[in-house]
Design a protein around this motif. Sequence first.
Motif, mmCIF file in Angstrom:
data_model
loop_
_atom_site.group_PDB
_atom_site.id
_atom_site.type_symbol
_atom_site.label_atom_id
_atom_site.label_comp_id
_atom_site.label_asym_id
_atom_site.label_seq_id
_atom_site.Cartn_x
_atom_site.Cartn_y
_atom_site.Cartn_z
ATOM 1 N N PHE A 61 0.835 -1.219 0.037
ATOM 2 C CA PHE A 61 -0.001 0.038 0.037
ATOM 3 C C PHE A 61 0.976 1.234 0.064
ATOM 4 O O PHE A 61 0.673 2.335 -0.740
ATOM 5 C CB PHE A 61 -0.810 -0.016 1.319
ATOM 6 C CG PHE A 61 -1.730 1.285 1.388
ATOM 7 C CD1 PHE A 61 -2.828 1.121 0.533
ATOM 8 C CD2 PHE A 61 -1.321 2.070 2.126
ATOM 9 C CE1 PHE A 61 -3.782 2.248 0.758
ATOM 10 C CE2 PHE A 61 -2.212 3.335 2.198
ATOM 11 C CZ PHE A 61 -3.441 3.426 1.533
ATOM 12 N N LEU A 62 2.058 1.241 0.784
ATOM 13 C CA LEU A 62 2.819 2.473 0.999
ATOM 14 C C LEU A 62 4.100 2.481 0.000
ATOM 15 O O LEU A 62 4.572 3.424 0.001
ATOM 16 C CB LEU A 62 3.454 2.191 2.193
ATOM 17 C CG LEU A 62 2.442 2.545 3.537
ATOM 18 C CD1 LEU A 62 2.912 2.315 4.878
ATOM 19 C CD2 LEU A 62 1.749 4.040 3.459
ATOM 20 N N THR A 94 -5.760 0.939 4.586
ATOM 21 C CA THR A 94 -6.206 2.261 4.074
ATOM 22 C C THR A 94 -5.301 3.344 4.617
ATOM 23 O O THR A 94 -4.608 3.174 5.554
ATOM 24 C CB THR A 94 -7.621 2.522 4.292
ATOM 25 O OG1 THR A 94 -7.860 2.575 5.591
ATOM 26 C CG2 THR A 94 -8.489 1.546 3.430
ATOM 27 N N ASN A 95 -5.413 4.613 4.048
ATOM 28 C CA ASN A 95 -4.931 5.738 4.481
ATOM 29 C C ASN A 95 -5.258 6.012 6.080
ATOM 30 O O ASN A 95 -4.525 6.598 6.984
ATOM 31 C CB ASN A 95 -5.036 7.145 3.654
ATOM 32 C CG ASN A 95 -4.139 7.013 2.531
ATOM 33 O OD1 ASN A 95 -3.019 6.888 2.506
ATOM 34 N ND2 ASN A 95 -4.714 7.886 1.431
ATOM 35 N N GLU A 96 -6.538 5.715 6.390
ATOM 36 C CA GLU A 96 -7.107 6.037 7.527
ATOM 37 C C GLU A 96 -6.502 4.924 8.609
ATOM 38 O O GLU A 96 -6.036 5.281 9.602
ATOM 39 C CB GLU A 96 -8.489 5.615 7.423
ATOM 40 C CG GLU A 96 -9.402 5.850 8.792
ATOM 41 C CD GLU A 96 -10.500 5.386 8.864
ATOM 42 O OE1 GLU A 96 -11.455 6.425 9.346
ATOM 43 O OE2 GLU A 96 -11.067 4.353 8.081
ATOM 44 N N ALA A 98 -3.463 3.534 8.380
ATOM 45 C CA ALA A 98 -2.144 3.628 8.103
ATOM 46 C C ALA A 98 -1.852 5.049 9.367
ATOM 47 O O ALA A 98 -0.647 5.036 9.750
ATOM 48 C CB ALA A 98 -1.470 4.115 6.825
ATOM 49 N N CYS A 99 -2.576 5.920 9.393
ATOM 50 C CA CYS A 99 -2.410 7.062 9.987
ATOM 51 C C CYS A 99 -2.995 6.881 11.771
ATOM 52 O O CYS A 99 -2.684 7.738 12.406
ATOM 53 C CB CYS A 99 -3.403 8.273 9.444
ATOM 54 S SG CYS A 99 -2.712 8.811 7.887
ATOM 55 N N ARG A 129 0.945 4.241 13.163
ATOM 56 C CA ARG A 129 1.398 5.400 11.943
ATOM 57 C C ARG A 129 2.891 5.207 12.350
ATOM 58 O O ARG A 129 3.478 5.311 13.407
ATOM 59 C CB ARG A 129 1.078 6.609 12.607
ATOM 60 C CG ARG A 129 1.151 7.701 11.701
ATOM 61 C CD ARG A 129 0.927 9.114 11.913
ATOM 62 N NE ARG A 129 0.987 9.592 13.346
ATOM 63 C CZ ARG A 129 -0.166 9.756 14.043
ATOM 64 N NH1 ARG A 129 -1.338 9.573 13.594
ATOM 65 N NH2 ARG A 129 -0.201 10.136 15.315
#
Length: 191
Positions: A61-62, A94-96, A98-99, A129
């Motif tokens: 993903f990253l 997802t970005n969510e 991952a954060c 994160r």
Amino acid sequence: MKIFRNAFEAGQWAPRSVAAIGKFDGIHLGHQEVIRRALAKAAALKTRCLVVTFDPAPEQFLRLYSYKPILSPARRIAILRKMGVDAMVLLPFTNELACLSPESFTNMVLVTQLKVSDVYVGEDFCFGRNRAGDVETLEELAPKMGFKVHPVSLIRVDGEKISASRIRRLIEEGRERQAEKLLGRKLEEHA
């Protein structure tokens, strides 16, 4: 074996479950030990054992590097089913997700959604994160949040820890027999 793509649904199906958490890319001998211990604890508690992993893998993903999974999704499911795992939870990376801070991930995913009683991880487990959380972080959070953590020591072969990156390297170098030794099975079982 059930497959969930939502932690909340898995938690509704199996509250107070035992979870093995990690990427489990390759389900090598180290991964197998983490999962076996989680299975034994679930049996002792007469509850269900969940394997919690990420889809896609965080590295994929990253786009941290050219990531190539060792196992196809179908083979990973087949191996877990054969081991006796009750369910696989594929958390959408997802970005969510991952954060999330380690504290937020623990509270939201492990406690609120999955409702785990026990968590098994490899001793090199990192989460949250920027991989800010580790086993020590999880051990600090667990008593406050009502579950237990069981770190599993890494397995070493020929003086080096077993890892998916080591196995990938061996496969790329054509050293299949050494890769199979770390996987605990033949490479042709990965198709």
